[in-house]
Structures are given as structure tokens and as C-alpha cells.
Design a protein around this motif. Structure first.
Motif, PDB file in Angstrom:
ATOM      1  N   ASP A 168      -5.119   5.039  -9.198  1.00  0.00           N
ATOM      2  CA  ASP A 168      -5.017   4.025 -10.232  1.00  0.00           C
ATOM      3  C   ASP A 168      -4.682   2.704  -9.545  1.00  0.00           C
ATOM      4  N   ILE A 169      -5.371   1.645  -9.886  1.00  0.00           N
ATOM      5  CA  ILE A 169      -5.220   0.376  -9.177  1.00  0.00           C
ATOM      6  C   ILE A 169      -3.779  -0.127  -9.197  1.00  0.00           C
ATOM      7  N   GLN A 170      -3.170  -0.139 -10.362  1.00  0.00           N
ATOM      8  CA  GLN A 170      -1.815  -0.676 -10.441  1.00  0.00           C
ATOM      9  C   GLN A 170      -0.817   0.224  -9.705  1.00  0.00           C
ATOM     10  N   LEU A 171      -1.058   1.525  -9.715  1.00  0.00           N
ATOM     11  CA  LEU A 171      -0.179   2.459  -9.002  1.00  0.00           C
ATOM     12  C   LEU A 171      -0.170   2.161  -7.501  1.00  0.00           C
ATOM     13  N   ILE A 172      -1.350   2.014  -6.897  1.00  0.00           N
ATOM     14  CA  ILE A 172      -1.394   1.824  -5.447  1.00  0.00           C
ATOM     15  C   ILE A 172      -0.975   0.412  -5.057  1.00  0.00           C
ATOM     16  N   LYS A 173      -1.181  -0.564  -5.923  1.00  0.00           N
ATOM     17  CA  LYS A 173      -0.668  -1.909  -5.634  1.00  0.00           C
ATOM     18  C   LYS A 173       0.865  -1.880  -5.527  1.00  0.00           C
ATOM     19  N   ARG A 174       1.507  -1.190  -6.445  1.00  0.00           N
ATOM     20  CA  ARG A 174       2.974  -1.089  -6.389  1.00  0.00           C
ATOM     21  C   ARG A 174       3.418  -0.282  -5.169  1.00  0.00           C
ATOM     22  N   ALA A 175       2.699   0.800  -4.864  1.00  0.00           N
ATOM     23  CA  ALA A 175       3.091   1.658  -3.748  1.00  0.00           C
ATOM     24  C   ALA A 175       3.013   0.925  -2.413  1.00  0.00           C
ATOM     25  N   TYR A 176       2.038   0.029  -2.268  1.00  0.00           N
ATOM     26  CA  TYR A 176       1.862  -0.696  -1.013  1.00  0.00           C
ATOM     27  C   TYR A 176       2.765  -1.926  -0.900  1.00  0.00           C
ATOM     28  N   ASP A 177       3.540  -2.191  -1.909  1.00  0.00           N
ATOM     29  CA  ASP A 177       4.436  -3.354  -1.872  1.00  0.00           C
ATOM     30  C   ASP A 177       5.734  -2.995  -1.151  1.00  0.00           C
ATOM     31  N   VAL A 178       5.593  -2.463   0.062  1.00  0.00           N
ATOM     32  CA  VAL A 178       6.728  -2.039   0.882  1.00  0.00           C
ATOM     33  C   VAL A 178       6.412  -2.345   2.341  1.00  0.00           C
ATOM     34  N   PRO A 179       7.431  -2.393   3.207  1.00  0.00           N
ATOM     35  CA  PRO A 179       7.167  -2.551   4.643  1.00  0.00           C
ATOM     36  C   PRO A 179       6.544  -1.285   5.224  1.00  0.00           C
ATOM     37  N   TYR A 180       5.911  -1.432   6.367  1.00  0.00           N
ATOM     38  CA  TYR A 180       5.287  -0.301   7.047  1.00  0.00           C
ATOM     39  C   TYR A 180       6.332   0.715   7.506  1.00  0.00           C
ATOM     40  N   SER A 181       5.974   1.987   7.439  1.00  0.00           N
ATOM     41  CA  SER A 181       6.806   3.068   7.948  1.00  0.00           C
ATOM     42  C   SER A 181       5.933   4.011   8.764  1.00  0.00           C
ATOM     43  N   GLU A 182       6.482   4.592   9.829  1.00  0.00           N
ATOM     44  CA  GLU A 182       5.720   5.553  10.628  1.00  0.00           C
ATOM     45  C   GLU A 182       5.364   6.809   9.832  1.00  0.00           C
ATOM     46  N   ALA A 183       6.036   7.003   8.715  1.00  0.00           N
ATOM     47  CA  ALA A 183       5.729   8.154   7.854  1.00  0.00           C
ATOM     48  C   ALA A 183       4.409   7.973   7.108  1.00  0.00           C
ATOM     49  N   PHE A 184       3.860   6.762   7.110  1.00  0.00           N
ATOM     50  CA  PHE A 184       2.607   6.497   6.398  1.00  0.00           C
ATOM     51  C   PHE A 184       1.432   6.886   7.294  1.00  0.00           C
ATOM     52  N   THR A 185       0.987   8.121   7.161  1.00  0.00           N
ATOM     53  CA  THR A 185      -0.131   8.601   7.964  1.00  0.00           C
ATOM     54  C   THR A 185      -1.486   8.325   7.317  1.00  0.00           C
ATOM     55  N   ASP A 186      -1.484   8.098   6.016  1.00  0.00           N
ATOM     56  CA  ASP A 186      -2.697   7.737   5.288  1.00  0.00           C
ATOM     57  C   ASP A 186      -2.267   7.112   3.973  1.00  0.00           C
ATOM     58  N   ASP A 187      -3.232   6.818   3.122  1.00  0.00           N
ATOM     59  CA  ASP A 187      -2.918   6.142   1.857  1.00  0.00           C
ATOM     60  C   ASP A 187      -2.203   7.068   0.886  1.00  0.00           C
ATOM     61  N   ALA A 188      -2.544   8.354   0.925  1.00  0.00           N
ATOM     62  CA  ALA A 188      -1.866   9.316   0.062  1.00  0.00           C
ATOM     63  C   ALA A 188      -0.379   9.378   0.386  1.00  0.00           C
ATOM     64  N   SER A 189      -0.030   9.284   1.668  1.00  0.00           N
ATOM     65  CA  SER A 189       1.382   9.331   2.046  1.00  0.00           C
ATOM     66  C   SER A 189       2.135   8.109   1.543  1.00  0.00           C
ATOM     67  N   VAL A 190       1.455   6.981   1.425  1.00  0.00           N
ATOM     68  CA  VAL A 190       2.088   5.781   0.858  1.00  0.00           C
ATOM     69  C   VAL A 190       2.378   6.007  -0.626  1.00  0.00           C
ATOM     70  N   ALA A 191       1.401   6.566  -1.334  1.00  0.00           N
ATOM     71  CA  ALA A 191       1.597   6.849  -2.758  1.00  0.00           C
ATOM     72  C   ALA A 191       2.701   7.879  -2.968  1.00  0.00           C
ATOM     73  N   GLU A 192       2.732   8.908  -2.116  1.00  0.00           N
ATOM     74  CA  GLU A 192       3.753   9.950  -2.256  1.00  0.00           C
ATOM     75  C   GLU A 192       5.142   9.408  -1.958  1.00  0.00           C
ATOM     76  N   ALA A 193       5.246   8.482  -1.008  1.00  0.00           N
ATOM     77  CA  ALA A 193       6.538   7.883  -0.706  1.00  0.00           C
ATOM     78  C   ALA A 193       7.074   7.088  -1.890  1.00  0.00           C
ATOM     79  N   ALA A 194       6.154   6.616  -2.733  1.00  0.00           N
ATOM     80  CA  ALA A 194       6.551   5.876  -3.937  1.00  0.00           C
ATOM     81  C   ALA A 194       6.816   6.812  -5.113  1.00  0.00           C
TER      82      ALA A 194
END
Length: 227
Positions: A168-194
């Protein structure tokens, strides 16, 4: 404004290919890889907005290729970042802030994803908010830790992950509004971290990521047999 988008990330330098030309520009059966990737998403939808993320230094060459190959699939180009995370973030920023719909993020060097897989990922994201295509593991897996030689693990517990990963566009925009982390191995991991669950859908064997010279040989075979 309800509209779907695809962000195609192509920042590779092609070092493992053993040449100077970035792998996304290498020809496969007479056409650059990146053009084949873009065309596959246009085959899926005439209305989808296509955003290409490229290093700034490669954009003049891309425009030259488009003229040379008379490539006229409509898309916009945005600058890549120092990391894949930043490149994806730049691509997401190019999606209008008031947009509603689904956005996919796809590796530029996966030119053979099928239209069926694309459709499955977009439909799943529309229903669940986030989705990714996966495939079962066929090789035996071994977990290696310390000096004891490790141990085998159940391959049925694991899946290999492909793209496009869709959100969902608004979901991933909010999820990516964070600093980079080594835990972000792909885009799904960014969404899951949120805090968002990412559902799995069936991928396809031909959705390979072109990384090595062997992959190029396989890509030529796929083109001649199936494309």
C-alpha cells in the motif's frame, strides 16, 4: 488519486559480471536487460506509473540507449542513492504524497518476472497491505555457526525471496520515513520493522536475478525458449 506504481531499482556496477558495463545495460538476446524489465511491467498494466531509479552518472548513457533502441515506454528517472535503501527511498519519494493504490519495488536485473506473478503480488498487497513473491528451497541447507561445522536445517522451513515486493503506497511511505538500519535486507524488512505483516505469494523459477556471467547464458536461453 488512485494509481499503481512500480519502482525499478537499477544501481548495479556489474563487477561480478567481469566487465565495465553495468549489468542492467548488458544485452540479452539483442536488448538491454533494463528495457526487458520495464516492458514486463508495461505488459502487466498500461496505466501503471513506472519510476526508474538509476545512479546519476548512468542516466546520460540510459537516455542514449533509449534513443539507440527506439525505446519509448513512458517512465520517469530519479537519482539512486549510496545504498539500496536510499535508492528505494528516493523512488518512493517520487510517488505523489496523496497517491492511493499499490506500489511495487523490483530489481532492475530481474527481467523475466511473469505477468501472473506481478498480478498476484499487486492483488495481495491490495488486500493485505504488503506482499512478496517467494519460491521453495530445493537444495539442502546447512546452518554454519562457530567452529563445530554447523548442522543441516529443514529446507521446508525456508523460502527464497524475489521481487516485486508490493505495498500500500501510504504504508510504505511511512515505513521508509526512518534512518537506515543494517537489519533492512530488502523492502519487506523495512515494512516489517514498522510493524506490518508481509504476506507471501507464489513466485516463478524464471524470475532470476542476473548477477554472474552464467546468469546471462541462462537469460539468453530463457529469451529464446519462452519470450
Amino acid at each position: 488519486m488512485n494509481k499503481d506504481y512500480i519502482i525499478i531499482v537499477a544501481g548495479g556496477k556489474g563487477l561480478r559480471m567481469g566487465g565495465d558495463l553495468p549489468k542492467q545495460f548488458l544485452p540479452v538476446d539483442g536488448k538491454p536487460v533494463l528495457m526487458r524489465t520495464i516492458e514486463r511491467f508495461r505488459q502487466y498494466s498500461e496505466a501503471i506509473g513506472i519510476i526508474l531509479v538509476l545512479p546519476h552518472a548512468q542516466q546520460d548513457y540510459w537516455r542514449q540507449l533509449c534513443k539507440e533502441y527506439h525505446f519509448n515506454v513512458e517512465h520517469i528517472v530519479v537519482d539512486g542513492g549510496d545504498t539500496r535503501f536510499q535508492s528505494c527511498k528516493n523512488g518512493i519519494a517520487a510517488v505523489p504524497d496523496d497517491a492511493t493504490g499499490v506500489v511495487g519495488i523490483h530489481d532492475g536485473v530481474r527481467p523475466f518476472v511473469t505477468v501472473d506473478v506481478i498480478a498476484r503480488t499487486y492483488e495481495a498487497a491490495r488486500e493485505h497491505g504488503a506482499a512478496m513473491p517467494v519460491m521453495p528451497v530445493t537444495d539442502t541447507l546447512r546452518y554454519v555457526a562457530g567452529e563445530d561445522g554447523g548442522h543441516n536445517v529443514l529446507r521446508s522451513d525456508y523460502r527464497t525471496v524475489q521481487t516485486p515486493q508490493t505495498f500500500d503506497i501510504q504504508l510504505i511511505k511511512r515505513a521508509y520515513d526512518v534512518p537506515y538500519s543494517e537489519a533492512f535486507t530488502d523492502d519487506a524488512s523495512v515494512a516489517e520493522a514498522a510493524g506490518h505483516k508481509v504476506v507471501m505469494v507464489e513466485g516463478c523459477r524464471e524470475n532470476i536475478k542476473l548477477t554472474t556471467p552464467y546468469d546471462l547464458l541462462l537469460a539468453d536461453f530463457i529469451c529464446k525458449q519462452y519470450i
